[in-house]
Design a protein around this motif. Sequence first.
Motif, PDB file in Angstrom:
ATOM      1  N   UNK A 198     -22.845  33.728 -25.412  1.00 49.66           N
ATOM      2  CA  UNK A 198     -21.925  33.635 -24.283  1.00 49.66           C
ATOM      3  C   UNK A 198     -22.704  33.608 -22.967  1.00 49.66           C
ATOM      4  N   UNK A 199     -22.214  32.806 -22.026  1.00 47.34           N
ATOM      5  CA  UNK A 199     -22.809  32.783 -20.685  1.00 47.34           C
ATOM      6  C   UNK A 199     -21.701  32.884 -19.645  1.00 47.34           C
ATOM      7  N   UNK A 200     -21.905  33.756 -18.659  1.00 50.76           N
ATOM      8  CA  UNK A 200     -20.997  33.899 -17.521  1.00 50.76           C
ATOM      9  C   UNK A 200     -21.777  33.468 -16.277  1.00 50.76           C
ATOM     10  N   UNK A 201     -21.270  32.473 -15.563  1.00 54.63           N
ATOM     11  CA  UNK A 201     -21.924  32.024 -14.331  1.00 54.63           C
ATOM     12  C   UNK A 201     -20.968  32.214 -13.164  1.00 54.63           C
ATOM     13  N   UNK A 202     -21.439  32.887 -12.105  1.00 51.54           N
ATOM     14  CA  UNK A 202     -20.580  33.205 -10.957  1.00 51.54           C
ATOM     15  C   UNK A 202     -21.315  32.882  -9.649  1.00 51.54           C
ATOM     16  N   UNK A 203     -20.625  32.147  -8.796  1.00 50.76           N
ATOM     17  CA  UNK A 203     -21.242  31.772  -7.508  1.00 50.76           C
ATOM     18  C   UNK A 203     -20.223  32.069  -6.398  1.00 50.76           C
ATOM     19  N   UNK A 204     -20.671  32.704  -5.331  1.00 56.02           N
ATOM     20  CA  UNK A 204     -19.763  32.965  -4.192  1.00 56.02           C
ATOM     21  C   UNK A 204     -19.452  31.644  -3.490  1.00 56.02           C
ATOM     22  N   UNK A 205     -18.184  31.471  -3.111  1.00 49.94           N
ATOM     23  CA  UNK A 205     -17.827  30.186  -2.458  1.00 49.94           C
ATOM     24  C   UNK A 205     -17.695  30.380  -0.957  1.00 49.94           C
ATOM     25  N   UNK A 209      -9.110  33.057 -24.421  1.00 51.33           N
ATOM     26  CA  UNK A 209      -8.625  34.398 -24.049  1.00 51.33           C
ATOM     27  C   UNK A 209      -9.223  34.849 -22.709  1.00 51.33           C
ATOM     28  N   UNK A 210     -10.495  34.510 -22.465  1.00 49.00           N
ATOM     29  CA  UNK A 210     -11.101  34.842 -21.176  1.00 49.00           C
ATOM     30  C   UNK A 210     -10.393  34.064 -20.063  1.00 49.00           C
ATOM     31  N   UNK A 211     -10.097  32.797 -20.315  1.00 53.31           N
ATOM     32  CA  UNK A 211      -9.363  31.989 -19.328  1.00 53.31           C
ATOM     33  C   UNK A 211      -8.035  32.624 -18.969  1.00 53.31           C
ATOM     34  N   UNK A 212      -7.309  33.080 -20.004  1.00 53.83           N
ATOM     35  CA  UNK A 212      -6.007  33.722 -19.781  1.00 53.83           C
ATOM     36  C   UNK A 212      -6.171  35.047 -19.032  1.00 53.83           C
ATOM     37  N   UNK A 213      -7.176  35.833 -19.417  1.00 50.99           N
ATOM     38  CA  UNK A 213      -7.418  37.134 -18.782  1.00 50.99           C
ATOM     39  C   UNK A 213      -7.742  36.992 -17.297  1.00 50.99           C
ATOM     40  N   UNK A 214      -8.562  35.992 -16.963  1.00 47.52           N
ATOM     41  CA  UNK A 214      -8.934  35.780 -15.553  1.00 47.52           C
ATOM     42  C   UNK A 214      -7.716  35.333 -14.752  1.00 47.52           C
ATOM     43  N   UNK A 215      -6.895  34.477 -15.361  1.00 50.78           N
ATOM     44  CA  UNK A 215      -5.669  34.007 -14.707  1.00 50.78           C
ATOM     45  C   UNK A 215      -4.762  35.194 -14.390  1.00 50.78           C
ATOM     46  N   UNK A 216      -4.593  36.086 -15.369  1.00 50.69           N
ATOM     47  CA  UNK A 216      -3.706  37.248 -15.169  1.00 50.69           C
ATOM     48  C   UNK A 216      -4.259  38.190 -14.112  1.00 50.69           C
ATOM     49  N   UNK A 217      -5.584  38.388 -14.118  1.00 51.73           N
ATOM     50  CA  UNK A 217      -6.207  39.282 -13.132  1.00 51.73           C
ATOM     51  C   UNK A 217      -5.978  38.747 -11.721  1.00 51.73           C
ATOM     52  N   UNK A 218      -6.059  37.414 -11.592  1.00 49.97           N
ATOM     53  CA  UNK A 218      -5.876  36.788 -10.278  1.00 49.97           C
ATOM     54  C   UNK A 218      -4.415  36.887  -9.828  1.00 49.97           C
ATOM     55  N   UNK A 219      -3.510  36.778 -10.814  1.00 52.93           N
ATOM     56  CA  UNK A 219      -2.079  36.787 -10.496  1.00 52.93           C
ATOM     57  C   UNK A 219      -1.619  38.144  -9.962  1.00 52.93           C
ATOM     58  N   UNK A 220      -2.213  39.252 -10.463  1.00 54.78           N
ATOM     59  CA  UNK A 220      -1.739  40.577 -10.029  1.00 54.78           C
ATOM     60  C   UNK A 220      -2.356  41.035  -8.719  1.00 54.78           C
ATOM     61  N   UNK A 221      -3.535  40.521  -8.364  1.00 49.54           N
ATOM     62  CA  UNK A 221      -4.183  40.993  -7.132  1.00 49.54           C
ATOM     63  C   UNK A 221      -3.939  40.008  -6.001  1.00 49.54           C
ATOM     64  N   UNK A 222      -3.274  40.436  -4.956  1.00 49.14           N
ATOM     65  CA  UNK A 222      -3.120  39.549  -3.801  1.00 49.14           C
ATOM     66  C   UNK A 222      -4.501  39.399  -3.144  1.00 49.14           C
ATOM     67  N   UNK A 223      -4.793  38.216  -2.669  1.00 44.16           N
ATOM     68  CA  UNK A 223      -6.115  37.859  -2.121  1.00 44.16           C
ATOM     69  C   UNK A 223      -7.233  38.395  -3.040  1.00 44.16           C
ATOM     70  N   UNK A 224      -7.126  38.053  -4.302  1.00 45.42           N
ATOM     71  CA  UNK A 224      -8.085  38.523  -5.306  1.00 45.42           C
ATOM     72  C   UNK A 224      -9.499  38.050  -5.011  1.00 45.42           C
ATOM     73  N   UNK A 225     -10.495  38.939  -5.180  1.00 46.71           N
ATOM     74  CA  UNK A 225     -11.892  38.517  -4.998  1.00 46.71           C
ATOM     75  C   UNK A 225     -12.275  37.408  -5.971  1.00 46.71           C
ATOM     76  N   UNK A 226     -11.536  37.296  -7.095  1.00 46.53           N
ATOM     77  CA  UNK A 226     -11.821  36.216  -8.047  1.00 46.53           C
ATOM     78  C   UNK A 226     -11.652  34.857  -7.364  1.00 46.53           C
ATOM     79  N   UNK A 227     -10.683  34.801  -6.431  1.00 45.86           N
ATOM     80  CA  UNK A 227     -10.405  33.547  -5.746  1.00 45.86           C
ATOM     81  C   UNK A 227     -11.534  33.102  -4.834  1.00 45.86           C
ATOM     82  N   UNK A 228     -12.425  34.033  -4.487  1.00 44.89           N
ATOM     83  CA  UNK A 228     -13.548  33.671  -3.592  1.00 44.89           C
ATOM     84  C   UNK A 228     -14.831  33.411  -4.349  1.00 44.89           C
ATOM     85  N   UNK A 229     -14.675  33.281  -5.677  1.00 45.15           N
ATOM     86  CA  UNK A 229     -15.842  33.002  -6.512  1.00 45.15           C
ATOM     87  C   UNK A 229     -15.590  31.784  -7.375  1.00 45.15           C
ATOM     88  N   UNK A 230     -16.641  31.035  -7.601  1.00 46.11           N
ATOM     89  CA  UNK A 230     -16.568  29.973  -8.604  1.00 46.11           C
ATOM     90  C   UNK A 230     -17.076  30.595  -9.911  1.00 46.11           C
TER      91      UNK A 230
END
Length: 504
Positions: free
Chosen positions: A497-504, A403-424
């Motif tokens: 649960x663990x969330x790991x985020x790194x700027x790319x 569900x988190x995978x799906x949620x992140x995909x949807x968040x990225x789809x609605x935002x043009x140049x989403x900040x999610x795209x600049x993070x691993x």
Amino acid sequence: SMSLREHALSLFRSAVDTIRPAPMLKRAVKLQGDGCPQLLVKGQAFPVKRDLYLVGFGKAVLGMAAAAEEILGEHLIQGIINVPLGIQESLQRAGMQEMLLKPDSKIQVIEGAKNNLPDPEALKGAVAIQELAEGLTVDDLLLVLISGGGSALLPAPIPPILLKEKEKLTKMLASRGAAIQELNIVRKTLSLLKGGGLARLAYPARVVSLILSDVIGDPLDIIASGPTAASSHSVQDCLQILAKYNLLHHLPKSVETVLSSSPTKPTALEDYSHVCNIIIGSNTLALDEAKRQAEGLGYATLILSAAICGEVGRVATLYCQLIRLVCLGFAGLGEGTLSDEVRGNLLQLAAELEIPGLNLAEFLQALRGLGPERPVCILAGGETTVQLQGTGKGGRNQELALRVGLGLHRAQAVETSSPLGRCEIVFLSGGTDGQDGPTEAAGAFCSPELVDEALQEGLSVEAFLSNNDSYTFFSQFQGGHHLLVTGLTGTNVMDIQAILIRAT
């Protein structure tokens, strides 16, 4: 360098390792001195004046007892533990020798509670524990080992109630919609050992309980129905529950006898000064260890909560919004209108989920200080619930990751140049017992790319989710690469649960 995924896996493993029975006991318990030896538990000293006895019940207790016997050595006179049916054989098969007692052990093992329900075997074990406790004197020390699953392994109805009568009453209550908390109050009231009963029987001996908690908030009177904790409920509460479900006039004679002869005052006035309850393993302690490891790997690390509960879809939304917020912060948009909106969503969600003890506003404040120069790790734990709609195979951790995978995909789809795209980004959810639902896996990993990569293999995440079929999805997707597989761990402090985020 190691990938985020490898880091997440190593954090999960170190969290679980710290609450495995042997290391956990060896950290918490020491035996000191020869003249008048004393037992040291987390810094508290208990003199061993005469004899040392051990009893235990629960799914993780076999491994705890093996470690305890190693620590106590010759001082242990006798022990009795109640453990789930077949556990010795399955640990043997899994090659987990360290969880088994030595052949010359002074501890008797009774296996029972088939399918996690009280049965004649568990009753036999409970009676043996009861008799041992009743025979203790003022100079004896009783060490009690408790873990999740202890309730079904300690059935001791107050005579003349028979086990099958107590079971039938519990079933009737459940079928009329009684909540688990209500069932537990009735069970405790009709039990010799639950709700502080074991501690009362062991009086005047010193009682020291070592507890591995698998319940949110670690409430002593709830874990394994609190055999060594003062009960916070009275006979009155039990009668009220029976009345609420119209069962007062359908009680077995034996139950009526017991309820009418019990004192109606709450029992909290009783003396429990001979008892010491110590939590030696919990979700909080596991998260603390994961945090130490994450900081060692260079992550700016925050613990969200060890009490995450609620419907898995809402919890997934909570994690997706948190991830968005960190990525917005990395992109220098932490103070913009979008971030404010996300923070508002989060506060609303948290209020609806009613996570005990969570101060989200304070957590969001701490997040504000995090920039892209250091990778971020957010840790959490607890136990979500899944409303089953489909007939698929899965578990709450795999469903949460999907569900988190799906949620992140949807968040990225609605935002043009989403900040999610600049993070691993990597998200992991796993059960510390190593078994998520009826599957071979402990949980799963996901990332924002998951949905698109799955489509390339002809797999639709939405279709699998609507059938609660997360295990089948993760088994097929990239050859099972995203499954978290640890094997049985012999311990349980719910999920991590663990969330790991790194700027790319």
